[in-house]
Design a protein around this motif. Structure first.
Motif, PDB file in Angstrom:
ATOM      1  N   GLU A 625       0.823  -1.204   0.000  1.00 30.32           N
ATOM      2  CA  GLU A 625       0.000   0.000   0.000  1.00 30.32           C
ATOM      3  C   GLU A 625       0.862   1.261   0.000  1.00 30.32           C
ATOM      4  O   GLU A 625       0.572   2.227  -0.719  1.00 30.32           O
ATOM      5  CB  GLU A 625      -0.931  -0.009   1.215  1.00 30.32           C
ATOM      6  CG  GLU A 625      -1.861   1.178   1.313  1.00 30.32           C
ATOM      7  CD  GLU A 625      -2.827   1.246   0.140  1.00 30.32           C
ATOM      8  OE1 GLU A 625      -3.370   2.336  -0.095  1.00 30.32           O
ATOM      9  OE2 GLU A 625      -3.019   0.222  -0.547  1.00 30.32           O
ATOM     10  N   THR A 629       0.895   3.740  -3.165  1.00 30.85           N
ATOM     11  CA  THR A 629       0.386   5.102  -2.961  1.00 30.85           C
ATOM     12  C   THR A 629       1.400   6.137  -3.404  1.00 30.85           C
ATOM     13  O   THR A 629       1.045   7.142  -4.046  1.00 30.85           O
ATOM     14  CB  THR A 629       0.020   5.307  -1.479  1.00 30.85           C
ATOM     15  OG1 THR A 629      -0.961   4.344  -1.096  1.00 30.85           O
ATOM     16  CG2 THR A 629      -0.531   6.700  -1.253  1.00 30.85           C
ATOM     17  N   THR A 633       0.785   8.657  -6.401  1.00 29.57           N
ATOM     18  CA  THR A 633       0.869  10.093  -6.110  1.00 29.57           C
ATOM     19  C   THR A 633       1.791  10.785  -7.107  1.00 29.57           C
ATOM     20  O   THR A 633       1.485  11.874  -7.608  1.00 29.57           O
ATOM     21  CB  THR A 633       1.375  10.313  -4.680  1.00 29.57           C
ATOM     22  OG1 THR A 633       0.520   9.629  -3.754  1.00 29.57           O
ATOM     23  CG2 THR A 633       1.392  11.790  -4.331  1.00 29.57           C
ATOM     24  N   ILE A 677      -5.842   7.198  -3.485  1.00 31.77           N
ATOM     25  CA  ILE A 677      -4.681   7.507  -2.642  1.00 31.77           C
ATOM     26  C   ILE A 677      -5.057   8.321  -1.404  1.00 31.77           C
ATOM     27  O   ILE A 677      -4.283   8.385  -0.447  1.00 31.77           O
ATOM     28  CB  ILE A 677      -3.609   8.276  -3.451  1.00 31.77           C
ATOM     29  CG1 ILE A 677      -4.176   9.616  -3.964  1.00 31.77           C
ATOM     30  CG2 ILE A 677      -3.109   7.430  -4.608  1.00 31.77           C
ATOM     31  CD1 ILE A 677      -3.153  10.460  -4.712  1.00 31.77           C
ATOM     32  N   TYR A 680      -4.949   6.796   2.416  1.00 29.18           N
ATOM     33  CA  TYR A 680      -3.643   6.646   3.058  1.00 29.18           C
ATOM     34  C   TYR A 680      -3.216   7.949   3.723  1.00 29.18           C
ATOM     35  O   TYR A 680      -2.748   7.952   4.880  1.00 29.18           O
ATOM     36  CB  TYR A 680      -2.611   6.213   2.016  1.00 29.18           C
ATOM     37  CG  TYR A 680      -1.204   6.096   2.570  1.00 29.18           C
ATOM     38  CD1 TYR A 680      -0.841   4.972   3.320  1.00 29.18           C
ATOM     39  CD2 TYR A 680      -0.262   7.090   2.350  1.00 29.18           C
ATOM     40  CE1 TYR A 680       0.445   4.855   3.840  1.00 29.18           C
ATOM     41  CE2 TYR A 680       1.031   6.976   2.859  1.00 29.18           C
ATOM     42  CZ  TYR A 680       1.378   5.866   3.605  1.00 29.18           C
ATOM     43  OH  TYR A 680       2.642   5.756   4.112  1.00 29.18           O
ATOM     44  N   ARG A 701      -9.868   1.058  -3.585  1.00 31.64           N
ATOM     45  CA  ARG A 701      -8.610   0.717  -4.267  1.00 31.64           C
ATOM     46  C   ARG A 701      -8.870  -0.168  -5.485  1.00 31.64           C
ATOM     47  O   ARG A 701      -8.141  -0.106  -6.473  1.00 31.64           O
ATOM     48  CB  ARG A 701      -7.685  -0.023  -3.294  1.00 31.64           C
ATOM     49  CG  ARG A 701      -7.338   0.755  -2.052  1.00 31.64           C
ATOM     50  CD  ARG A 701      -6.577  -0.129  -1.098  1.00 31.64           C
ATOM     51  NE  ARG A 701      -6.464   0.465   0.225  1.00 31.64           N
ATOM     52  CZ  ARG A 701      -6.103  -0.231   1.297  1.00 31.64           C
ATOM     53  NH1 ARG A 701      -5.836  -1.511   1.193  1.00 31.64           N
ATOM     54  NH2 ARG A 701      -6.018   0.371   2.471  1.00 31.64           N
TER      55      ARG A 701
END
Length: 1132
Positions: A625, A629, A633, A677, A680, A701
């Motif tokens: 994860e 992420t 990003t 994202i 998180y 997700r």
């Protein structure tokens, strides 16, 4: 003066020839006789069907008399046919035993006289079931040999592939399920007391029956499979069904093509008649108001302002839509027994609108009657009995009666008001035209389907009416009762599966042969409407061509380079001289891989006990994860930065950098990226939202899959399909919605008081109101029948739905699938052109240089390889003559080689039969383990000899380019190794003293069936078919993956706590298993929550069609590959 030739007297026709012509249905007397004989046959069959009913014993004497009379007629007719045939006595006897219809006549007559001849057997109905074969007399005299020839090659090739996959999957089912306690079956309590129950998958032949049901999309035991069985079932639904569907489709297509050819003259005459009718259109004249009510525009207009004018036809259409919608919604909500208090005011408003609709349509109906003679009708009565007149009358009079006599039947007629919109949409008129154009095919295939229906119903009755399972026996208590489930079987359904051995053979035969014929009439509407769509596509204007950029070349900016980098393989190539282009492609692949890894991680998180706190799995999931992420990003930031370079934003008017970035940030794909994202970072910030909605945010997700649409076009193309074919979708959706609403009302009327319980839920609960009845009805209209325990009136309704509605409701799905494939091809062409236009002069020069260099290299390599093969061939002939002889032997170039290959063919078949028979206890005991083991040893030695001989002689075989590696890595080399390796591995393990389960090694011997590929080319053709449609399969396969995974997530969210699902959606892997079954058109579970019912409706409308596109692509590609082979053979 020219002398006239004397007229020769016409030869006189004998009485025998005249009688023969009458028997053959020639002339007016022949037509009358054919009609009479058809009536006699139907009376005979009806008498037999009624005689099987338990309450008809008092009428047995009547049935015996009918049987005696009809058989007497059949006998007299047969003797006449025999005596009036021309030729010698020998030719007549040959006709008796070789003509198909002569054999049918004998089979239908002789049992009656056998009953009379045997003392004590005077019940003429004892063998009457054999005389059902008389129905075959009603089959049209088509060239059935031509049908076989047209489909034989496709049937043999695809049939071998299907049979191979079938046997292997059945063996895997046998392996996984033979120890599954959920598969133990007890017909009744007596069997349970005597411990006489058995496992449904106790042998490979038993597993083959349940496997063939799965191959045809039926999963009656879906919730009882083990984990391994679920994997096998999922494979069958994804891959196997496509292979197995080819033979049935090929047979049906060949039958349809031959019928169309046979009826070509009749179709031509019908087309001429239709053309003549078109030449004389009815003049549009008469009362102007009625013409406006009929939807004719520009008849009456009312200017409101200088720039705005109201057309009376458009205004009446809008009013009609509103009144119809309000009236239908009032009826639907009115069926609710407990209406929520907040809907009381809405229901009151709808009731007022319903009264207004009743009054309006009543006034319209009276007005149309008064003005009927002014709009083309000879009298008002002509309008009243016309199609629209009947609809107008029923929509006006009957709902009005419901206010005086509030009966459910009168209220239900409000649903017919939706048909009033047909005047303006014209959907059913298009279907009427399609039916008229295909009336020849429908009449022939419909008659054949009816004949097969009665014959199979009779066979199933005799096979199952003494079934030890009381539930099964109840469904086959008489021929008429048997006809309901048999009809479902012939339409591709298998709601029951606990048949006797004879019943399993008959039901499997229905699936393999009957479905291909019976579903032809049902598919006429769908295929006809799609043909109209294709004709409209051919008439579309050519796409606008844009010239590439001209002028001075400029060096791209950093932002433009980043934008091109993010386009991945759409704008970059691995082989390019610029290394950043290869890196862009690799970055795209990294994004793909990361998305799939995160999706799998999210799926596994839903499995109970998979990731307890502090475990390795939990730490691995957290690491995945974090890395994903950060990567997403970075990608999101780069896309936001270079958004102004995207041409789609400028095309929409977002010219400035800020406007383009705002448009990107508010787009659907950007929002999905952000939602994927955001959880998180919310957790990092300490927000309680991440903990409060942890499950829902984790499920987001999975929707990262939607972001792949940037690389693989799928979701975006659906919008293009709907936009381009909006009119077609409107017509098809209107027709489907109309039939859905009407049949839902009929099912509500017939089942709202039915107390029959199925899965702890009564039919009255499922059909207690329109809102609950509509999802179940829609499932039935898609052709699936998870529920079959209906009352007789409901069965009649569903019978009509099978005949008329299923084909119509499937049209939107077919349009979406067809349109998606067409738009995908156009999109590919647009991208290639766009890529070529966007390239600079330098880039185009480099690409041209690369292509020339690559072509030159390929040419040189081919030439060098040809020279090398020639040198090797000469060298082998000189240095290894023994290998050359062995190659000739193995390649069947000698008599001994041909004998060897035929021996090996027989040995392969015997090995497959031995493995199947060994799984059956009684066969194993009858033959003995010593004989089976000895046969296995001899077989393995021969297969091993052949494999080693091929390996040793491969460097002398031009087929493998004189290289052993080419053989060992080829399909045949791998298959030859796999067929012998399990035996030697098992032997080594045994000699080393290791303990192991030899079961899997026995099952692996079934792979020897793959060696038949050397005799029947099948999987090679499938590989060619895959290569030819690979590009389409990637996009459509991704679309199917999206529909599958997203639907599984939604079903999981809505149904995980539903007790009626019995844990079917307790986690995402289980949800995915059932969802993929749903996408195959099999609704193994239907008692959903309201949210699940919405997802079910969406799947019925679009999901199943999108998921089925890859299967259709494989079928077309396989057929094309075979056609290309035939063309090459003809050229040679």
């Amino acid at each position: 003066m020219k002398l006239e030739e004397p007229l020769l007297p016409k030869p006189r026709r004998t009485t025998r020839s005249k009688i023969y012509d009458v028997l053959e249905g020639k002339g007016s007397f022949g037509s009358a006789y054919s009609f009479f004989l058809t009536v006699v046959i139907l009376v005979n069959i009806a008498s037999f069907v009624l005689s099987t009913e338990h309450g008809m014993d008092d009428y047995r004497g009547v049935f015996d008399k009918i049987e005696t009379a009809t058989v007497g007629i059949f006998t007299f007719e047969y003797l006449l046919r025999f005596s009036t045939r021309g030729g010698t006595c020998f030719s007549r006897l040959k006709w008796v035993f070789t003509n198909f219809f002569s054999i049918v006549d004998l089979i239908s007559i002789l049992p009656f006289y056998v009953d009379l001849a045997i003392p004590g057997r005077q019940s003429y109905l004892a063998t009457q079931w054999v005389r059902v074969a008389r129905l075959l007399r009603l089959l049209p005299p088509l060239p059935y040999d031509v049908i076989w020839k047209k489909s034989s090659k496709l049937l043999l090739a695809s049939g071998f592939a299907g049979f191979t996959v079938w046997v292997i999957c059945a063996a895997l089912y046998y392996w996984f399920e033979t120890g599954n306690p959920d598969m133990i079956y007890c017909p009744d309590e007596e069997f349970k007391k005597n411990d006489a129950c058995w496992n449904r998958f106790h042998s490979i032949p038993a597993a083959m029956y349940y496997s063939v049901l799965n191959f045809f999309g039926e999963f009656p035991l879906a919730d009882q499979h083990s984990l391994g069985g679920r994997f096998v079932g999922g494979f069958i639904q994804v891959m196997g069904a496509a292979v197995m569907a080819i033979p049935a489709g090929a047979l049906g297509n060949a039958f349809s093509e031959v019928v169309e050819k046979e009826m070509n003259e009749e179709e031509t005459e019908a087309a001429d008649d239709a053309e003549a009718q078109k030449e004389k259109p009815t003049p549009k004249a008469g009362v102007a108001a009625v013409r406006c009510l009929d939807g004719e525009r520009q008849v009456k207009t009312y200017p409101v302002t200088d720039d705005f004018t109201i057309d009376l036809a458009d205004a009446w259409f809008v009013v009609s839509v509103l009144l119809v919608a309000a009236s239908s919604l009032h009826f639907i909500l009115g069926t609710l027994r407990h209406l929520p208090s907040r809907l009381d005011e809405l229901l009151l408003v709808l009731q007022v609108l319903d009264v207004v609709a009743t009054a309006t349509f009543s006034v319209e109906y009276v007005y149309r009657i008064c003005t009927a003679t002014g709009v083309g009708f000879s009298s008002p009565l002509r309008y009243i009995v016309s199609g629209f007149g009947v609809i107008d009358g029923l929509c006006a009079v009957v709902p009005a009666m419901s206010y005086a006599f509030p009966r459910p039947l009168f209220r239900a007629f409000a649903t017919l008001r939706i048909l009033k919109l047909e005047r303006y949409i014209g959907a059913f008129s298009s279907f009427k035209q399609i039916l008229w154009q295909n009336r020849a095919v429908l009449s022939v295939t419909g008659g054949a389907a009816a004949v097969l229906w009665v014959i199979f119903s009779t066979l199933m009755y005799y096979a199952e009416h003494h079934n030890p399972d009381p539930e099964m026996a109840a469904h086959y208590s008489s021929v008429s009762t048997s006809m309901w489930v048999t009809l479902l079987n012939l339409s591709g359904e298998a709601p029951l599966c606990e048949y006797t051995t004879a019943g399993k053979f008959i039901s499997a035969l229905m699936g393999l042969i009957g479905v291909g014929f019976v579903t032809i009439p049902m598919g006429v509407l769908g295929s006809g409407f799609q043909d109209l769509l294709e004709q409209e596509d051919e008439d579309d204007d050519a796409a606008d061509t844009k010239e590439g950029p001209t002028g001075q070349e400029t060096f791209p900016s950093f932002r433009q380079l980043v934008y091109k980098f993010l386009q991945g393989s759409a704008a970059n190539q691995v082989e390019d001289l610029n290394p950043w282009e290869a890196r862009a492609v690799h970055f795209e692949r990294l994004i793909f891989f990361t998305i799939f890894v995160t999706v799998i991680a999210a799926i596994m998180e839903t499995v109970e006990g998979f990731d307890p706190p502090g475990s390795f799995n939990r730490q691995a999931l957290d690491a995945i994860e974090i890395v994903a992420t950060l990567l997403f990003t970075l990608e999101y930031g780069l896309r936001y930065f270079c958004a102004p370079e995207a041409p789609e934003w400028a095309a929409q008017g977002y010219v400035s950098d800020r406007a383009a970035r705002w448009s990107f940030a508010t787009s659907a794909s950007s929002i999905i990226d952000l939602l994927a994202i955001a959880p998180y970072y919310l957790a990092l910030c300490g927000s309680s939202l991440a903990d409060q909605y942890d499950g829902e945010l984790r499920m987001l997700r999975i929707f990262r899959l939607l972001t792949l649409d940037k690389y693989i076009p799928s979701v975006s193309l659906i919008g293009r399909v709907f936009t381009k074919h909006a009119k077609d979708f409107q017509m098809a959706a209107y027709a489907s919605a109309s039939l859905w609403l009407i049949f839902s009302a009929l099912m509500w009327l017939t089942e709202r008081h039915d107390g029959t319980e199925v899965d702890d839920l009564s039919m009255s609960q499922r059909y207690g109101n329109m809102l609950t009845a509509m999802p179940y009805t829609l499932v039935h209209l898609t052709g699936d029948y998870p529920l079959i325990d209906y009352d007789f009136p409901a069965k009649c309704v569903l019978f009509l739905a099978l005949l008329f509605a299923v084909g119509v409701v499937s049209v939107p799905t077919g349009l979406l699938a067809s349109g998606f494939t067409q738009e995908l091809k156009k999109y590919r062409a647009e991208m290639r052109k766009k890529r070529a236009d966007a390239a600079t002069k330098i880039e185009r020069a480099i690409l041209s240089y690369l292509r020339r260099r690559r072509l030159r290299k390929i040419t040189e390599d081919t030439k060098a390889q040809s020279m090398s093969i020639k040198r090797l061939k000469d060298s082998v002939k000189k240095d290894h003559p023994g290998k050359i002889k062995l190659v000739d032997f193995l390649e069947k170039k000698t008599l001994a080689g041909r004998v060897w290959k035929k021996t090996m063919l027989l040995l392969i078949i015997l090995n497959v039969l031995a493995v199947i028979g060994e799984s059956m206890t009684w066969v194993k005991e009858a033959i003995g383990p010593d004989i089976l083991n000895g046969f296995e040893l001899v077989s393995v030695l021969l297969f091993t000899f052949e494999y080693l001989a091929n390996v040793w002689s491969a460097n002398a075989n031009v087929r493998y380019c004189f290289r052993r590696r080419n053989y060992t890595l080829s399909f045949f080399g791998i298959v030859d190794l796999v067929t012998v390796a399990p035996f030697w591995i098992q032997t080594l393990l045994y000699l080393s003293g290791m303990q192991f389960n030899a079961f899997i090694f026995r099952i692996a011997r079934l792979l020897r069936i793959l060696q038949l590929e050397d005799f029947v080319e099948s999987f090679t053709l499938l590989d060619d078919a895959w290569r030819s449609c690979r590009e389409t399969m990637v996009a459509t396969g991704f679309m199917a993956l999206l529909v599958w995974v997203c639907g599984a997530v939604l079903f999981y969210e809505f149904e995980q706590d539903n007790p009626a699902m019995e844990g079917a959606f307790k986690d995402l892997p289980s949800s995915m298993y059932f969802t993929i079954i749903f996408l195959g058109g099999e609704w193994a579970k239907v008692d959903f929550t309201p949210g699940g019912k919405i997802v079910c409706v969406i799947y019925c409308v679009v999901g199943i069609g999108l998921y089925g596109i890859p299967i259709g692509a494989v079928f077309e590609a396989f057929s094309d590959v075979l056609a290309d082979q035939e063309d090459e053979a003809e050229d040679e």
